[in-house]
Scaffold this active site. Structure first.
Site, mmCIF file in Angstrom:
data_model
loop_
_atom_site.group_PDB
_atom_site.id
_atom_site.type_symbol
_atom_site.label_atom_id
_atom_site.label_comp_id
_atom_site.label_asym_id
_atom_site.label_seq_id
_atom_site.Cartn_x
_atom_site.Cartn_y
_atom_site.Cartn_z
ATOM 1 N N GLY A 73 -0.323 4.935 -0.284
ATOM 2 C CA GLY A 73 -1.355 5.422 0.631
ATOM 3 C C GLY A 73 -0.800 6.448 1.616
ATOM 4 O O GLY A 73 0.420 6.658 1.687
ATOM 5 N N HIS B 107 -12.015 11.437 12.681
ATOM 6 C CA HIS B 107 -10.957 11.216 11.691
ATOM 7 C C HIS B 107 -11.234 12.046 10.437
ATOM 8 O O HIS B 107 -12.348 12.522 10.231
ATOM 9 C CB HIS B 107 -10.879 9.739 11.285
ATOM 10 N N MET C 215 -0.589 6.186 4.846
ATOM 11 C CA MET C 215 0.343 5.512 5.763
ATOM 12 C C MET C 215 1.510 4.894 4.999
ATOM 13 O O MET C 215 2.628 4.847 5.518
ATOM 14 C CB MET C 215 -0.397 4.450 6.579
ATOM 15 N N GLY D 223 0.852 -1.203 0.000
ATOM 16 C CA GLY D 223 0.000 0.000 0.000
ATOM 17 C C GLY D 223 0.877 1.238 0.000
ATOM 18 O O GLY D 223 0.578 2.236 0.654
ATOM 19 N N ALA D 224 1.982 1.164 -0.787
ATOM 20 C CA ALA D 224 3.058 2.155 -0.696
ATOM 21 C C ALA D 224 2.616 3.589 -0.974
ATOM 22 O O ALA D 224 3.185 4.532 -0.431
ATOM 23 C CB ALA D 224 4.179 1.765 -1.659
ATOM 24 N N LYS E 25 -11.492 8.520 5.620
ATOM 25 C CA LYS E 25 -11.525 7.232 6.331
ATOM 26 C C LYS E 25 -12.769 6.435 5.938
ATOM 27 O O LYS E 25 -13.872 6.972 5.882
ATOM 28 C CB LYS E 25 -11.478 7.461 7.851
ATOM 29 N N GLY F 87 -1.555 -2.893 10.444
ATOM 30 C CA GLY F 87 -2.210 -1.700 10.997
ATOM 31 C C GLY F 87 -3.602 -1.510 10.426
ATOM 32 O O GLY F 87 -4.381 -0.692 10.922
ATOM 33 N N GLY G 226 -10.611 1.588 14.301
ATOM 34 C CA GLY G 226 -9.955 0.467 14.986
ATOM 35 C C GLY G 226 -9.585 0.841 16.410
ATOM 36 O O GLY G 226 -9.683 0.025 17.337
ATOM 37 N N THR G 227 -9.173 2.084 16.592
ATOM 38 C CA THR G 227 -8.791 2.539 17.933
ATOM 39 C C THR G 227 -10.004 2.591 18.856
ATOM 40 O O THR G 227 -9.933 2.180 20.021
ATOM 41 C CB THR G 227 -8.174 3.955 17.846
HETATM 42 N N1 LIG Z 1 -3.137 0.820 13.270
HETATM 43 C C1 LIG Z 1 -2.764 2.088 13.139
HETATM 44 O O1 LIG Z 1 -1.992 2.640 13.949
HETATM 45 C C2 LIG Z 1 -3.258 2.861 11.955
HETATM 46 C C3 LIG Z 1 -4.071 2.250 11.062
HETATM 47 N N2 LIG Z 1 -4.468 2.892 9.925
HETATM 48 C C4 LIG Z 1 -5.239 2.084 8.994
HETATM 49 O O2 LIG Z 1 -4.408 1.814 7.865
HETATM 50 C C5 LIG Z 1 -5.241 1.630 6.713
HETATM 51 C C6 LIG Z 1 -4.745 2.531 5.592
HETATM 52 O O3 LIG Z 1 -4.951 3.874 5.942
HETATM 53 P P1 LIG Z 1 -4.532 5.050 4.944
HETATM 54 O O4 LIG Z 1 -3.077 4.963 4.641
HETATM 55 O O5 LIG Z 1 -5.062 6.302 5.524
HETATM 56 O O6 LIG Z 1 -5.394 4.651 3.654
HETATM 57 P P2 LIG Z 1 -5.064 4.898 2.117
HETATM 58 O O7 LIG Z 1 -6.310 4.593 1.370
HETATM 59 O O8 LIG Z 1 -4.403 6.224 1.949
HETATM 60 O O9 LIG Z 1 -3.956 3.787 1.805
HETATM 61 C C7 LIG Z 1 -4.221 2.430 1.594
HETATM 62 C C8 LIG Z 1 -3.356 2.000 0.449
HETATM 63 O O10 LIG Z 1 -3.413 0.596 0.282
HETATM 64 C C9 LIG Z 1 -3.597 0.341 -1.100
HETATM 65 N N3 LIG Z 1 -4.135 -0.981 -1.350
HETATM 66 C C10 LIG Z 1 -5.407 -1.407 -1.234
HETATM 67 N N4 LIG Z 1 -5.472 -2.692 -1.610
HETATM 68 C C11 LIG Z 1 -4.202 -3.065 -1.957
HETATM 69 C C12 LIG Z 1 -3.618 -4.261 -2.439
HETATM 70 N N5 LIG Z 1 -4.352 -5.351 -2.648
HETATM 71 N N6 LIG Z 1 -2.280 -4.299 -2.679
HETATM 72 C C13 LIG Z 1 -1.537 -3.208 -2.477
HETATM 73 N N7 LIG Z 1 -2.037 -2.039 -2.044
HETATM 74 C C14 LIG Z 1 -3.348 -1.978 -1.790
HETATM 75 C C15 LIG Z 1 -4.522 1.449 -1.553
HETATM 76 O O11 LIG Z 1 -4.560 1.530 -2.946
HETATM 77 P P3 LIG Z 1 -5.906 2.126 -3.658
HETATM 78 O O12 LIG Z 1 -5.982 3.552 -3.232
HETATM 79 O O13 LIG Z 1 -5.640 1.887 -5.096
HETATM 80 O O14 LIG Z 1 -7.046 1.305 -3.111
HETATM 81 C C16 LIG Z 1 -3.838 2.624 -0.871
HETATM 82 O O15 LIG Z 1 -2.725 3.068 -1.603
HETATM 83 C C17 LIG Z 1 -6.676 1.910 7.170
HETATM 84 O O16 LIG Z 1 -7.298 0.683 7.499
HETATM 85 C C18 LIG Z 1 -6.462 2.746 8.432
HETATM 86 O O17 LIG Z 1 -7.534 2.694 9.321
HETATM 87 C C19 LIG Z 1 -4.091 4.158 9.655
HETATM 88 C C20 LIG Z 1 -3.290 4.833 10.520
HETATM 89 C C21 LIG Z 1 -2.806 4.245 11.773
HETATM 90 O O1 LIG Z 2 -7.635 5.708 9.207
HETATM 91 C C1 LIG Z 2 -6.871 6.388 9.937
HETATM 92 O O2 LIG Z 2 -6.370 7.443 9.562
HETATM 93 C C2 LIG Z 2 -6.551 5.870 11.274
HETATM 94 N N1 LIG Z 2 -6.952 4.673 11.552
HETATM 95 C C3 LIG Z 2 -6.737 3.978 12.763
HETATM 96 C C4 LIG Z 2 -8.064 3.672 13.407
HETATM 97 O O3 LIG Z 2 -8.989 3.212 12.697
HETATM 98 O O4 LIG Z 2 -8.209 3.841 14.622
HETATM 99 C C5 LIG Z 2 -5.731 4.633 13.669
HETATM 100 C C6 LIG Z 2 -5.678 6.122 13.610
HETATM 101 O O5 LIG Z 2 -6.682 6.637 14.433
HETATM 102 C C7 LIG Z 2 -5.743 6.679 12.205
#
Ligand SMILES: NC(=O)C1=CN([C@@H]2O[C@H](COP(=O)(O)OP(=O)(O)OC[C@H]3O[C@@H](n4cnc5c(N)ncnc54)[C@H](OP(=O)(O)O)[C@@H]3O)[C@@H](O)[C@H]2O)C=CC1
Ligand SMILES: O=C(O)C1=N[C@H](C(=O)O)C[C@H](O)C1
Length: 265
Positions: free
Chosen positions: A10, A154, A12, A7-8, A158, A97, A164-165
Site C-alpha cells: 500500500g 485527501h 503507507m 499491507g506492505a 481515500k 494507523g 481519521g484526523t
Molecule cells: N494514522 C495515520 O497517520 C495515517 C493513516 N492512514 C490510513 O492507513 C490506511 C491505509 O492507507 P493507504 O496506505 O493510503 O491505503 P492503501 O490502499 O494504499 O494500502 C492499504 C494496503 O493494505 C492492504 N490490505 C488490505 N487488507 C489486507 C489484509 N487483510 N492483509 C494484508 N494487507 C491488506 C491493501 O491491499 P489491497 O489493495 O489488495 O486491498 C493495501 O495494499 C487507511 O486507513 C488510511 O486512512 C494513512 C496515512 C496516515
Molecule cells: O488516507 C490517508 O491518506 C490519510 N489518512 C489519515 C486520515 O484518515 O486522517 C491520515 C492522513 O491524513 C492521511
C-alpha cells in the site's frame, strides 16, 4: 526492534518499509500482504524502491508475528481487527494507523489490548497531535457563539470519510466544549438543511488528486474567524510517527494508547 509491515504494497506500507529500513534500532522482519496480492514473493525493499532487503512479501502473518516485536498496520478496518487478535496472541506491539474503524472495531481493539500494547491514532504526525491540543484549548475558550467546522482534503484514492484526523480533531473540539462528539457531529449537508444548529460540529470532505492530507478547524464567530490548519506533504511523516510509537510501546504494559501518550502531550 523486529518489525512486521502489514499491507506492505500500500501507499503507507511502502513508506513504512522505507522508514523501518532507515531507522536506527529497527529491522524489517517480515512484510505481509493479503492472499493473492500481486506483490507476494517480491523483495520488500525492491517493492519500496530500495535495494533488496532479503525479506520476501508473504501472506502468512502467524510465523511472522511469532518472530517479531511489533507490527505496523496501515491497512483496512477488517484487516486491522484480524491482526489485533494475532498481535495479542503473540504479545507484540501493534501500531494501528488504519482509519475508518467503527465503534465495534474499536471495542475489539480494546479487548485485544488486554494482552497487546496497541498504539492507535488517526494521525501519527507530531503536528496534528499538537494541533489537537490547540483545538481543545480554543474550543474551551470560545463558547458556542463560535461555530466549529472541520474541513479536510485527501487524495482521490481515500476510501473513508470524514478522515481519521478530522474525527480526532472533532473529538478534541468536543472535549474542549465538554460535549460528546457523537451528539454534535454533522457530517452531511444537502438540500434544504435549515439554519445551522448552535453547538454542532460540522465536517466537510474534499477528495482529489494526490493530496497527502490537509485539515483545517474553523471557529466562525460574528465578525471574525479563527482557522487552525495542518498541511501534510510527505507520508514519511506518518511512517516516522509509527516507528516512534512502536519503540515507545515496547516497554509498556498491555493497553490501548494514543499518539498523545507517545509524544507526552
Ligand atoms: N494514522 C495515520 O497517520 C495515517 C493513516 N492512514 C490510513 O492507513 C490506511 C491505509 O492507507 P493507504 O496506505 O493510503 O491505503 P492503501 O490502499 O494504499 O494500502 C492499504 C494496503 O493494505 C492492504 N490490505 C488490505 N487488507 C489486507 C489484509 N487483510 N492483509 C494484508 N494487507 C491488506 C491493501 O491491499 P489491497 O489493495 O489488495 O486491498 C493495501 O495494499 C487507511 O486507513 C488510511 O486512512 C494513512 C496515512 C496516515
Ligand atoms: O488516507 C490517508 O491518506 C490519510 N489518512 C489519515 C486520515 O484518515 O486522517 C491520515 C492522513 O491524513 C492521511
Amino acid at each position: 526492534m523486529r518489525l512486521v509491515v502489514v499491507g506492505a504494497s500500500g501507499r503507507m506500507g511502502r513508506m513504512l518499509i522505507q522508514a523501518v529500513a532507515g531507522a536506527e534500532g529497527c529491522a524489517l522482519s517480515a512484510a505481509i500482504e493479503r492472499e493473492g496480492a500481486p506483490a507476494l514473493g517480491e523483495d520488500a525493499g525492491v517493492l519500496a524502491g530500495l535495494p533488496p532487503l532479503g525479506v520476501p512479501v508473504t501472506d502468512d502473518p502467524l510465523p511472522a508475528f511469532a518472530e517479531a516485536d511489533g507490527v505496523l498496520d496501515f491497512t483496512a478496518p477488517a484487516a486491522t481487527v484480524f491482526y489485533a487478535e494475532l498481535a495479542a496472541q503473540a504479545r507484540i506491539v501493534h501500531v494501528v494507523g488504519t482509519t475508518g474503524l467503527s465503534p465495534d472495531d474499536m471495542a475489539k481493539l480494546k479487548a485485544a489490548a488486554f494482552h497487546a500494547r496497541i498504539v492507535q491514532s488517526g494521525n501519527m504526525s507530531l503536528g496534528v497531535n499538537l494541533l489537537a491540543g490547540l483545538v481543545r484549548k480554543v474550543a474551551a475558550t470560545l463558547g458556542d457563539e463560535y461555530d466549529i467546522e472541520i474541513l479536510e482534503m485527501h487524495h482521490r484514492h481515500k476510501v473513508d470519510a470524514p478522515s481519521g484526523t478530522a474525527l480526532l480533531l472533532g473529538e478534541a473540539a468536543a472535549e474542549g466544549r465538554g460535549v460528546a462528539l457523537s451528539q454534535r457531529k454533522v457530517a452531511v449537508r444537502d438540500g434544504h438543511t435549515g439554519a445551522r444548529e448552535p453547538g454542532t460540529i460540522g465536517f466537510a470532505t474534499l477528495r482529489g488528486g494526490s493530496v497527502v492530507g490537509e485539515h483545517s478547524v474553523i471557529f466562525a464567530g460574528a465578525g471574525e474567524r479563527l482557522e487552525l490548519t495542518h498541511l501534510a506533504s510527505d507520508r514519511g511523516l506518518f511512517a516516522a510517527g509509527a516507528i516512534r510509537a512502536a519503540l515507545w510501546a515496547r516497554d509498556r504494559e498491555p493497553g490501548l494508547y494514543g499518539m498523545d501518550d507517545v509524544l507526552g502531550l
